[in-house]
Design a protein around this motif. Structure first.
Motif, PDB file in Angstrom:
ATOM      1  N   PRO A 261       0.824  -1.197   0.000  1.00  0.00           N
ATOM      2  CA  PRO A 261       0.000   0.000   0.000  1.00  0.00           C
ATOM      3  C   PRO A 261       0.863   1.254   0.000  1.00  0.00           C
ATOM      4  CG  PRO A 261      -0.093  -1.105   2.138  1.00  0.00           C
ATOM      5  CD  PRO A 261       0.709  -1.981   1.216  1.00  0.00           C
ATOM      6  N   CYS A 262       0.355   2.299  -0.627  1.00  0.00           N
ATOM      7  CA  CYS A 262       1.094   3.553  -0.667  1.00  0.00           C
ATOM      8  C   CYS A 262       0.989   4.259   0.685  1.00  0.00           C
ATOM      9  CB  CYS A 262       0.563   4.430  -1.797  1.00  0.00           C
ATOM     10  SG  CYS A 262      -1.167   4.858  -1.622  1.00  0.00           S
ATOM     11  N   ASP A 263       1.729   5.346   0.828  1.00  0.00           N
ATOM     12  CA  ASP A 263       1.719   6.082   2.090  1.00  0.00           C
ATOM     13  C   ASP A 263       0.322   6.580   2.447  1.00  0.00           C
ATOM     14  OD1 ASP A 263       4.426   5.695   2.445  1.00  0.00           O
ATOM     15  OD2 ASP A 263       4.972   7.585   1.477  1.00  0.00           O
ATOM     16  N   ASP A 264      -0.431   6.980   1.447  1.00  0.00           N
ATOM     17  CA  ASP A 264      -1.807   7.405   1.670  1.00  0.00           C
ATOM     18  C   ASP A 264      -2.689   6.174   1.545  1.00  0.00           C
ATOM     19  OD1 ASP A 264      -4.282   8.563   1.794  1.00  0.00           O
ATOM     20  OD2 ASP A 264      -4.114   9.659  -0.092  1.00  0.00           O
ATOM     21  N   PRO A 265      -3.314   5.710   2.642  1.00  0.00           N
ATOM     22  CA  PRO A 265      -4.054   4.449   2.580  1.00  0.00           C
ATOM     23  C   PRO A 265      -5.322   4.517   1.752  1.00  0.00           C
ATOM     24  CG  PRO A 265      -4.384   5.490   4.692  1.00  0.00           C
ATOM     25  CD  PRO A 265      -3.361   6.317   3.954  1.00  0.00           C
ATOM     26  N   TRP A 266      -5.800   5.691   1.399  1.00  0.00           N
ATOM     27  CA  TRP A 266      -7.012   5.785   0.587  1.00  0.00           C
ATOM     28  C   TRP A 266      -6.603   6.097  -0.833  1.00  0.00           C
ATOM     29  CZ3 TRP A 266     -10.727   3.621   2.974  1.00  0.00           C
ATOM     30  CH2 TRP A 266     -10.736   3.651   4.357  1.00  0.00           C
ATOM     31  N   TRP A 267      -6.895   5.185  -1.712  1.00  0.00           N
ATOM     32  CA  TRP A 267      -6.422   5.266  -3.079  1.00  0.00           C
ATOM     33  C   TRP A 267      -7.587   5.017  -4.015  1.00  0.00           C
ATOM     34  CZ3 TRP A 267      -5.312   0.458  -5.967  1.00  0.00           C
ATOM     35  CH2 TRP A 267      -4.784   0.698  -7.222  1.00  0.00           C
ATOM     36  N   VAL A 268      -7.891   5.953  -4.871  1.00  0.00           N
ATOM     37  CA  VAL A 268      -8.990   5.807  -5.825  1.00  0.00           C
ATOM     38  C   VAL A 268      -8.398   5.960  -7.220  1.00  0.00           C
ATOM     39  CG1 VAL A 268     -11.246   6.650  -6.530  1.00  0.00           C
ATOM     40  CG2 VAL A 268     -10.578   6.807  -4.138  1.00  0.00           C
ATOM     41  N   PRO A 269      -8.005   4.844  -7.883  1.00  0.00           N
ATOM     42  CA  PRO A 269      -7.333   4.962  -9.166  1.00  0.00           C
ATOM     43  C   PRO A 269      -8.242   5.263 -10.345  1.00  0.00           C
ATOM     44  CG  PRO A 269      -7.544   2.681  -8.569  1.00  0.00           C
ATOM     45  CD  PRO A 269      -8.075   3.487  -7.408  1.00  0.00           C
ATOM     46  N   GLY A 270      -9.470   4.797 -10.330  1.00  0.00           N
ATOM     47  CA  GLY A 270     -10.340   4.993 -11.483  1.00  0.00           C
ATOM     48  C   GLY A 270     -11.328   6.104 -11.239  1.00  0.00           C
ATOM     49  N   PRO A 271     -11.667   6.882 -12.257  1.00  0.00           N
ATOM     50  CA  PRO A 271     -12.572   8.004 -12.056  1.00  0.00           C
ATOM     51  C   PRO A 271     -14.008   7.577 -11.766  1.00  0.00           C
ATOM     52  CG  PRO A 271     -12.055   7.760 -14.373  1.00  0.00           C
ATOM     53  CD  PRO A 271     -11.191   6.778 -13.622  1.00  0.00           C
ATOM     54  N   ASP A 272     -14.466   6.453 -12.323  1.00  0.00           N
ATOM     55  CA  ASP A 272     -15.872   6.165 -12.130  1.00  0.00           C
ATOM     56  C   ASP A 272     -16.264   4.690 -12.205  1.00  0.00           C
ATOM     57  OD1 ASP A 272     -15.447   5.835 -14.796  1.00  0.00           O
ATOM     58  OD2 ASP A 272     -16.967   7.265 -15.434  1.00  0.00           O
ATOM     59  N   SER A 273     -15.333   3.762 -12.179  1.00  0.00           N
ATOM     60  CA  SER A 273     -15.747   2.377 -12.221  1.00  0.00           C
ATOM     61  C   SER A 273     -14.990   1.469 -11.270  1.00  0.00           C
ATOM     62  CB  SER A 273     -15.628   1.838 -13.647  1.00  0.00           C
ATOM     63  OG  SER A 273     -14.274   1.845 -14.051  1.00  0.00           O
ATOM     64  N   PHE A 274     -13.934   1.946 -10.662  1.00  0.00           N
ATOM     65  CA  PHE A 274     -13.134   1.144  -9.734  1.00  0.00           C
ATOM     66  C   PHE A 274     -12.572   2.039  -8.644  1.00  0.00           C
ATOM     67  CE2 PHE A 274      -9.092  -0.597  -8.265  1.00  0.00           C
ATOM     68  CZ  PHE A 274      -9.471  -1.874  -7.891  1.00  0.00           C
ATOM     69  N   ALA A 275     -12.618   1.571  -7.426  1.00  0.00           N
ATOM     70  CA  ALA A 275     -12.015   2.295  -6.306  1.00  0.00           C
ATOM     71  C   ALA A 275     -11.466   1.263  -5.335  1.00  0.00           C
ATOM     72  CB  ALA A 275     -13.039   3.186  -5.612  1.00  0.00           C
ATOM     73  N   ALA A 276     -10.333   1.557  -4.726  1.00  0.00           N
ATOM     74  CA  ALA A 276      -9.735   0.628  -3.765  1.00  0.00           C
ATOM     75  C   ALA A 276      -9.059   1.418  -2.662  1.00  0.00           C
ATOM     76  CB  ALA A 276      -8.723  -0.275  -4.457  1.00  0.00           C
ATOM     77  N   CYS A 277      -8.938   0.788  -1.512  1.00  0.00           N
ATOM     78  CA  CYS A 277      -8.212   1.405  -0.413  1.00  0.00           C
ATOM     79  C   CYS A 277      -7.521   0.327   0.403  1.00  0.00           C
ATOM     80  CB  CYS A 277      -9.129   2.253   0.468  1.00  0.00           C
ATOM     81  SG  CYS A 277     -10.378   1.336   1.363  1.00  0.00           S
ATOM     82  N   ALA A 278      -6.384   0.691   0.967  1.00  0.00           N
ATOM     83  CA  ALA A 278      -5.655  -0.199   1.865  1.00  0.00           C
ATOM     84  C   ALA A 278      -6.355  -0.184   3.213  1.00  0.00           C
ATOM     85  CB  ALA A 278      -4.210   0.274   2.008  1.00  0.00           C
ATOM     86  N   LEU A 279      -6.383  -1.328   3.867  1.00  0.00           N
ATOM     87  CA  LEU A 279      -6.992  -1.433   5.190  1.00  0.00           C
ATOM     88  C   LEU A 279      -5.907  -1.514   6.249  1.00  0.00           C
ATOM     89  CD1 LEU A 279      -9.686  -4.114   4.311  1.00  0.00           C
ATOM     90  CD2 LEU A 279     -10.014  -1.638   4.490  1.00  0.00           C
ATOM     91  N   SER A 280      -6.062  -0.743   7.295  1.00  0.00           N
ATOM     92  CA  SER A 280      -5.114  -0.791   8.402  1.00  0.00           C
ATOM     93  C   SER A 280      -5.687  -1.702   9.491  1.00  0.00           C
ATOM     94  CB  SER A 280      -4.885   0.615   8.957  1.00  0.00           C
ATOM     95  OG  SER A 280      -6.050   1.067   9.616  1.00  0.00           O
ATOM     96  N   VAL A 281      -4.968  -1.843  10.574  1.00  0.00           N
ATOM     97  CA  VAL A 281      -5.462  -2.650  11.688  1.00  0.00           C
ATOM     98  C   VAL A 281      -5.911  -1.759  12.850  1.00  0.00           C
ATOM     99  CG1 VAL A 281      -4.173  -4.718  11.084  1.00  0.00           C
ATOM    100  CG2 VAL A 281      -3.112  -2.990  12.535  1.00  0.00           C
ATOM    101  N   SER A 282      -6.233  -0.514  12.553  1.00  0.00           N
ATOM    102  CA  SER A 282      -6.653   0.405  13.608  1.00  0.00           C
ATOM    103  C   SER A 282      -8.106   0.149  14.006  1.00  0.00           C
ATOM    104  CB  SER A 282      -6.489   1.858  13.159  1.00  0.00           C
ATOM    105  OG  SER A 282      -7.534   2.225  12.291  1.00  0.00           O
ATOM    106  N   GLY A 283      -8.496   0.721  15.114  1.00  0.00           N
ATOM    107  CA  GLY A 283      -9.846   0.568  15.624  1.00  0.00           C
ATOM    108  C   GLY A 283     -10.907   1.256  14.778  1.00  0.00           C
ATOM    109  N   ARG A 284     -10.504   2.134  13.889  1.00  0.00           N
ATOM    110  CA  ARG A 284     -11.491   2.846  13.067  1.00  0.00           C
ATOM    111  C   ARG A 284     -11.573   2.326  11.637  1.00  0.00           C
ATOM    112  NH1 ARG A 284      -7.129   7.045  12.978  1.00  0.00           N
ATOM    113  NH2 ARG A 284      -6.650   7.204  10.767  1.00  0.00           N
ATOM    114  N   THR A 285     -10.904   1.229  11.344  1.00  0.00           N
ATOM    115  CA  THR A 285     -10.843   0.709   9.977  1.00  0.00           C
ATOM    116  C   THR A 285     -12.211   0.375   9.414  1.00  0.00           C
ATOM    117  OG1 THR A 285      -8.624  -0.132  10.323  1.00  0.00           O
ATOM    118  CG2 THR A 285      -9.867  -1.117   8.531  1.00  0.00           C
ATOM    119  N   VAL A 286     -13.065  -0.294  10.182  1.00  0.00           N
ATOM    120  CA  VAL A 286     -14.378  -0.691   9.679  1.00  0.00           C
ATOM    121  C   VAL A 286     -15.215   0.550   9.370  1.00  0.00           C
ATOM    122  CG1 VAL A 286     -16.511  -1.937  10.217  1.00  0.00           C
ATOM    123  CG2 VAL A 286     -14.302  -2.930  10.835  1.00  0.00           C
TER     124      VAL A 286
END
Length: 169
Positions: free
Chosen positions: A17-42
């Motif tokens: 995962p990149c330094d910024d855990p929220w990553w949205v590569p596609g403008p309108d059909s795909f989005a992904a993000c890295a998940l951490s193990v913190s208490g606020r992940t869900v």
């Protein structure tokens, strides 16, 4: 409807995962993000899902169902799928880095596919919890809210558990 192991390629989600855990590569059909193990992940994953589906102009019912499904899939990934990779140095085992986990959303034909990849090597099991149990119903919720769900066969890099929802409103 439950769909069991499905062959898919999910290795691309296993890049570091990149330094910024929220990553949205596609403008309108795909989005992904890295998940951490913190208490606020869900909660972060739910917000990410709602914001993404809102930007795709998905109906509120689908967004609500997807957010709940993502909550259950991410909770399971945190509980059962995220593992420390053991690293041996000089004959002693030390805990290495946490194997990464990812959330991916894909818009497909008016619906959405939610997928959570983690480092777990065991297939998900939909159990029958005790009626008074406080947990153990996550995959039952996923099964009821989705049109289909399943997982990729676990291998050395882990597995992906997915759920598909169609637009209903």
């Amino acid at each position: 409807m439950t769909t069991h192991p499905a062959e898919t390629v999910h290795a691309s989600l296993w890049e570091e995962p990149c330094d910024d855990p929220w990553w949205v590569p596609g403008p309108d059909s795909f989005a992904a993000c890295a998940l951490s193990v913190s208490g606020r992940t869900v909660a972060d994953a739910r917000r990410f899902t709602r914001a993404t589906l809102q930007s795709w102009r998905m109906c509120a019912t689908v967004a609500d169902d997807a957010a709940l499904i993502v909550s259950e899939l991410v909770s399971n990934a945190l509980r059962y799928g995220i593992r420390k990779v053991a690293a041996g140095t000089g004959g002693t085992a030390q805990q290495g880095p946490v194997h990464p986990a990812w959330l991916a959303l894909t818009r497909q034909h008016g619906g959405v596919l939610c997928a959570v990849s983690d480092g777990g090597v065991a297939a998900p099991v939909m159990g029958t919890p005790d009626p008074l149990a406080e947990s153990g119903r996550g995959l039952q919720i996923v099964d009821q809210l989705s049109d289909a769900w399943g997982w990729t066969p676990p291998d050395h890099s882990g597995k992906t558990v997915w759920a598909a929802l169609s637009s209903r409103g």
